[in-house]
Design an enzyme around this catalytic site. Structure first.
Site, PDB file in Angstrom:
ATOM      1  CD  GLN A 121      -2.331   5.157   4.846  1.00 51.29           C
ATOM      2  OE1 GLN A 121      -3.422   5.013   4.317  1.00 51.29           O
ATOM      3  NE2 GLN A 121      -2.086   6.162   5.697  1.00 51.29           N
ATOM      4  NE  ARG A 131      -3.513   7.456   1.151  1.00 53.82           N
ATOM      5  CZ  ARG A 131      -4.318   6.405   0.924  1.00 53.82           C
ATOM      6  NH1 ARG A 131      -4.952   5.831   1.922  1.00 53.82           N
ATOM      7  NH2 ARG A 131      -4.452   5.904  -0.286  1.00 53.82           N
ATOM      8  CB  CYS A 160      -3.405   2.823   6.971  1.00 55.04           C
ATOM      9  SG  CYS A 160      -4.116   1.170   7.150  1.00 55.04           S
ATOM     10  CG  HIS A 205      -2.046   0.926   1.189  1.00 55.02           C
ATOM     11  ND1 HIS A 205      -2.357   1.676   0.067  1.00 55.02           N
ATOM     12  CD2 HIS A 205      -2.972   1.267   2.129  1.00 55.02           C
ATOM     13  CE1 HIS A 205      -3.418   2.430   0.328  1.00 55.02           C
ATOM     14  NE2 HIS A 205      -3.796   2.206   1.564  1.00 55.02           N
TER      15      HIS A 205
END
Ligand code: CP
Ligand code: NVA
Length: 300
Positions: free
Chosen positions: A134, A287, A259, A131
């Site tokens: 993130q 983000r 997250c 990910h």
């Protein structure tokens, strides 16, 4: 020049990642000052989501609008993605219409296949393996609160999952020490771990990993796609909850990150999640800013 993709943190050089974070902080300031910045006018981002999302979807969509472009949300339910059209064909077709593609899916190999056949940048919006978007937000958040993360000690507590894998890559790219506390059966994959060498210490117990750490990070115990294992995992991971007593073992000005979405009183207690050391809401907001810097870099 070949098309630049962002499938993992290893796709960008350490200095490029640092420049990207500096740019994210600048774009955040500009947004707060109401300064328009629209370098992506006429550009379109296609967003393919095989899994649910709030933050990733909203941050990329809003980011594209703020940068002057547009984003298309594509769900497998009402596109040919869900009906078995070959990934290679979808990649070739989307490449002829849009300027970049964001994909959230299960198998990491699928984003690699897509990228190999795409003539426009492909961004990994989460796979079972990584990910990376993130981590851009997490590293921006650290930078804003504490400055350089180089040489700091980060403790990952819980599942050796996609987020953990991205923290391992971040330890390599940003040069920090990562202590990982996780039940043996749920350890991160060796092919992610081994290239990171001695920057990573695997520890069985949460207390050992968190001892003196500057940043404590966790994530859900059952990720998307593992719903049927959730009950069994609740049992196995009980000793890995980030609580106030665990946080007390970390450095006294340690930060806490997650997250999100969080499962309160499973992997983290409400007191830690909303406590003074938690920066999860900044992390979520970042983000937007970090990915705007990424979009501008890949598409601008
Ligand atoms: N952290 C994160 O990626 O959240 P979403 O699943 O809501 O996108
Ligand atoms: N590990 C989690 C992260 C969600 C943003 C999952 O993959 O479901």
């Amino acid at each position: 020049m070949s098309t630049r993709h962002f499938l993992s943190l290893l796709d960008l050089a350490p200095q490029t990642l640092q420049d990207l974070l500096a740019r994210a902080i600048e774009l955040k300031k500009w947004l707060r000052a109401d300064k328009a910045h629209t370098p992506l006018a006429q550009k379109t981002l296609a967003m393919v989501f095989d899994k649910s999302s709030t933050r990733t979807r909203v941050s990329f969509e809003t980011g594209m609008i703020q940068l002057g472009g547009q984003a298309l949300f594509l769900s497998p339910r009402d596109t040919q993605f869900g009906r078995g059209e070959p990934i290679e064909d979808s990649a070739r077709v989307l490449s002829r219409m849009v300027d970049a593609v964001l994909i959230r899916t299960y198998e990491h190999a699928n984003v690699e296949t897509f990228a190999a056949h795409s003539s426009v940048p492909v961004i990994n919006g989460l796979t079972d393996r990584y990910h990376p978007c993130q981590l851009l937000a997490d590293m921006q958040t650290w930078l804003e609160h504490r400055g350089s993360i180089r040489g700091a000690t980060v403790a990952w507590v819980g599942d050796g999952n996609n987020m953990c894998h991205s923290y391992i890559n971040a330890a390599r790219q940003f040069d920090f020490q990562l202590n990982i506390a996780c039940p043996e059966k749920y350890s991160p994959k060796a092919y992610v771990l081994e290239p990171a060498g001695d920057r990573i210490r695997l520890m069985g117990e949460a207390a050992a990993a968190v001892d003196g750490a500057d940043l404590v990070v966790t994530d859900v115990w059952a990720s998307m796609g593992q719903e049927q294992e959730a009950d069994e995992r609740l049992d196995v991971f009980k000793a890995y909850q980030v609580s106030e007593s665990l946080m007390a073992l970390a450095s006294k000005d340690a930060l806490f990150m997650h997250c999100l979405p969080a499962h309160r009183d499973e992997e983290v207690t409400e007191a830690v999640l909303n406590g003074p050391q938690s920066v999860v809401w900044d992390e979520a907001e970042n983000r937007l800013h970090a990915q705007k810097a990424l979009l501008e870099m890949l598409m601008g």
